[in-house]
Enzyme design. Structure first.
Site, PDB file in Angstrom:
ATOM      1  N   ASP A  34       0.860  -1.181   0.000  1.00  0.00           N
ATOM      2  CA  ASP A  34       0.000   0.000   0.000  1.00  0.00           C
ATOM      3  C   ASP A  34       0.896   1.229   0.000  1.00  0.00           C
ATOM      4  O   ASP A  34       2.097   1.149   0.299  1.00  0.00           O
ATOM      5  CB  ASP A  34      -0.919  -0.007   1.225  1.00  0.00           C
ATOM      6  CG  ASP A  34      -2.038   1.028   1.132  1.00  0.00           C
ATOM      7  OD1 ASP A  34      -2.370   1.450   0.008  1.00  0.00           O
ATOM      8  OD2 ASP A  34      -2.570   1.425   2.187  1.00  0.00           O
ATOM      9  N   GLU A  36       0.847   5.650   0.985  1.00  0.00           N
ATOM     10  CA  GLU A  36       0.173   6.844   1.492  1.00  0.00           C
ATOM     11  C   GLU A  36       0.868   8.047   0.867  1.00  0.00           C
ATOM     12  O   GLU A  36       2.097   8.078   0.786  1.00  0.00           O
ATOM     13  CB  GLU A  36       0.241   6.925   3.024  1.00  0.00           C
ATOM     14  CG  GLU A  36      -0.220   5.675   3.751  1.00  0.00           C
ATOM     15  CD  GLU A  36      -1.673   5.329   3.514  1.00  0.00           C
ATOM     16  OE1 GLU A  36      -2.439   6.218   3.056  1.00  0.00           O
ATOM     17  OE2 GLU A  36      -2.052   4.170   3.790  1.00  0.00           O
ATOM     18  N   ASP A  91      -1.876   3.818  -6.244  1.00  0.00           N
ATOM     19  CA  ASP A  91      -0.671   3.179  -5.725  1.00  0.00           C
ATOM     20  C   ASP A  91       0.324   2.897  -6.852  1.00  0.00           C
ATOM     21  O   ASP A  91       1.536   3.049  -6.668  1.00  0.00           O
ATOM     22  CB  ASP A  91      -1.026   1.868  -5.021  1.00  0.00           C
ATOM     23  CG  ASP A  91      -1.931   2.077  -3.825  1.00  0.00           C
ATOM     24  OD1 ASP A  91      -1.593   2.896  -2.957  1.00  0.00           O
ATOM     25  OD2 ASP A  91      -2.989   1.425  -3.766  1.00  0.00           O
ATOM     26  N   TYR A 157      -2.985   2.728  11.396  1.00  0.00           N
ATOM     27  CA  TYR A 157      -3.795   2.702  10.167  1.00  0.00           C
ATOM     28  C   TYR A 157      -2.986   2.124   9.009  1.00  0.00           C
ATOM     29  O   TYR A 157      -3.457   1.262   8.259  1.00  0.00           O
ATOM     30  CB  TYR A 157      -4.257   4.123   9.849  1.00  0.00           C
ATOM     31  CG  TYR A 157      -4.817   4.322   8.464  1.00  0.00           C
ATOM     32  CD1 TYR A 157      -6.171   4.181   8.206  1.00  0.00           C
ATOM     33  CD2 TYR A 157      -3.980   4.660   7.397  1.00  0.00           C
ATOM     34  CE1 TYR A 157      -6.687   4.374   6.934  1.00  0.00           C
ATOM     35  CE2 TYR A 157      -4.483   4.850   6.125  1.00  0.00           C
ATOM     36  CZ  TYR A 157      -5.830   4.707   5.893  1.00  0.00           C
ATOM     37  OH  TYR A 157      -6.323   4.886   4.629  1.00  0.00           O
ATOM     38  N   ASP A 161      -3.596  -1.728   7.017  1.00  0.00           N
ATOM     39  CA  ASP A 161      -3.930  -1.919   5.606  1.00  0.00           C
ATOM     40  C   ASP A 161      -3.219  -3.128   5.008  1.00  0.00           C
ATOM     41  O   ASP A 161      -3.833  -3.941   4.310  1.00  0.00           O
ATOM     42  CB  ASP A 161      -3.570  -0.657   4.810  1.00  0.00           C
ATOM     43  CG  ASP A 161      -4.666   0.389   4.864  1.00  0.00           C
ATOM     44  OD1 ASP A 161      -5.710   0.127   5.486  1.00  0.00           O
ATOM     45  OD2 ASP A 161      -4.484   1.479   4.291  1.00  0.00           O
TER      46      ASP A 161
END
Length: 378
Positions: A34, A36, A91, A157, A161
């Protein structure tokens, strides 16, 4: 319902630490991944964090301090390691921005869930609830991932994920194998990578502007020239396209062909852009009007005529009925754009041809039936 319980992550904050982790990742059958990022005022996504989970640990990679991505790029390209993301589009852009490559082979858990009959465009939170009966918090989605230090909530968080994504992927894979649909996922994910790997042609970007088909041939050429300028400048200045000139204003410039700054303003161009770029915009519009016809782009297709509307409804109904029988969302089976391309290929009285995106597994599930129905209607 169970509350989240995520492990403490391993932080990778140096080129050496990342390279060492990558050596181990090359031995994994799959990795959950993932990213961010922040992208409110920039053209390119600003990576704030990358997350990876293998069968032992969850890792947080800090892109603010790492500058050698060669080992990670090798993992992304290793054919023996499946890279699993959820709703992967953004992503993939972050991965390419950092490493110059795209992950392959790829698996998207949102797409896998849809093919397994779990629902359309299922969010990660709902998917984890459905498969693990765990409710995870998504409140940190839009937080500032460029800040340091990250808060405990952000870290939890981010880890959750990939921690739970690593748990659910084998479950989704097994469901697809049971349904004999794993090849569907592999084929569609490979197509995503193939399409993103194609060299983008800035001269084609004007086709994305809403109602561009309404412009006359020369006006479409003006729009094309303006869009090419905007694309280059947005990338150079690293600002969103709309922060320069939005699509509606570009359409107005192409249609009304301004000759002065007042007319630029009436077209919707912002004052700061007029001050900085107004003379060049006027020059582009003027020069495009002088270009030879040979330089004009291929004219965009107009909407299908009304008398083709019923036929389009018929093929959409066929798709809906077949999708219901397969227990998958209709858009997984055939989206609107490929269906319209199929209809245009033979309308009104030629042989119909399936677009490339409706080949492969879709040919047997719906493509052949659509072709038969359409060609018999001629």
């Amino acid at each position: 319902m169970t509350k989240p319980n995520v492990p403490s992550p391993v932080w990778l904050t140096s080129n050496e630490q990342l390279a060492s982790a990558c050596e181990g990742w090359l031995q994994q059958p799959f990795l959950a991944m993932d990213t961010e990022f922040v992208r409110t005022t920039t053209f390119f996504p600003q990576a704030g964090l990358l997350q990876v989970a293998d069968d032992q640990q969850c890792y947080l990679i800090d892109p603010l301090v790492i500058d050698d991505w060669s080992a990670f790029a090798a993992v992304l390209q290793h054919s023996g390691v499946t890279k699993v993301f959820h709703a992967c589009a953004e992503d993939l852009e972050v991965c390419r921005q950092l490493t110059g490559v795209l992950p392959s082979p790829l698996a998207d858990s949102q797409l896998a869930a849809a093919m397994a009959g779990l629902g359309s465009s299922l969010g990660f939170q709902k998917l984890i609830m459905a498969l693990l009966d765990i409710e995870i918090d998504k409140e940190e989605t839009r937080s500032n991932w460029l800040a340091r230090p990250l808060t405990d909530e952000q870290i939890q968080y981010a880890v959750a994920d990939v921690h739970y994504l690593h748990q659910i992927y084998p479950m989704l894979e097994q469901q697809l194998q049971n349904l004999q649909r794993l090849e569907w996922l592999q084929e569609d994910c490979a197509r995503i990578i193939d399409e993103l790997s194609e060299v983008e042609v800035p001269g084609n970007y004007y086709q994305r502007v809403k109602l561009a088909w309404k412009l006359r041939p020369q006006e479409q050429h003006i729009l094309q020239r303006l869009v090419v300028w905007r694309e280059a400048e947005a990338r150079l200045r690293d600002v969103p396209r709309s922060k320069l000139v939005d699509d509606n204003s570009l359409w107005n410039l192409a249609r009304y062909k301004p000759k002065n700054k007042d007319q630029l303003a009436k077209a919707g161009v912002r004052k700061d852009i007029i001050r900085h770029d107004g003379p060049l915009l006027l020059q582009i519009v003027e020069q495009a009007q002088q270009d030879e016809r040979e330089l004009w782009p291929t004219i965009l297709d107009k909407p299908l005529p009304p008398d083709a509307g019923q036929l389009l409804k018929n093929i959409k109904q066929m798709v809906a009925e077949r999708a219901e029988a397969l227990n998958i969302p209709p858009e997984i089976l055939a989206r609107k754009k490929p269906l319209e391309a199929l209809l245009r290929s033979g309308w009104p009285n030629s042989r119909y041809q399936l677009p490339e995106s409706m080949q492969g597994w879709r040919l047997a599930e719906i493509g052949s039936a659509l072709l038969q129905m359409l060609n018999e209607s001629n």
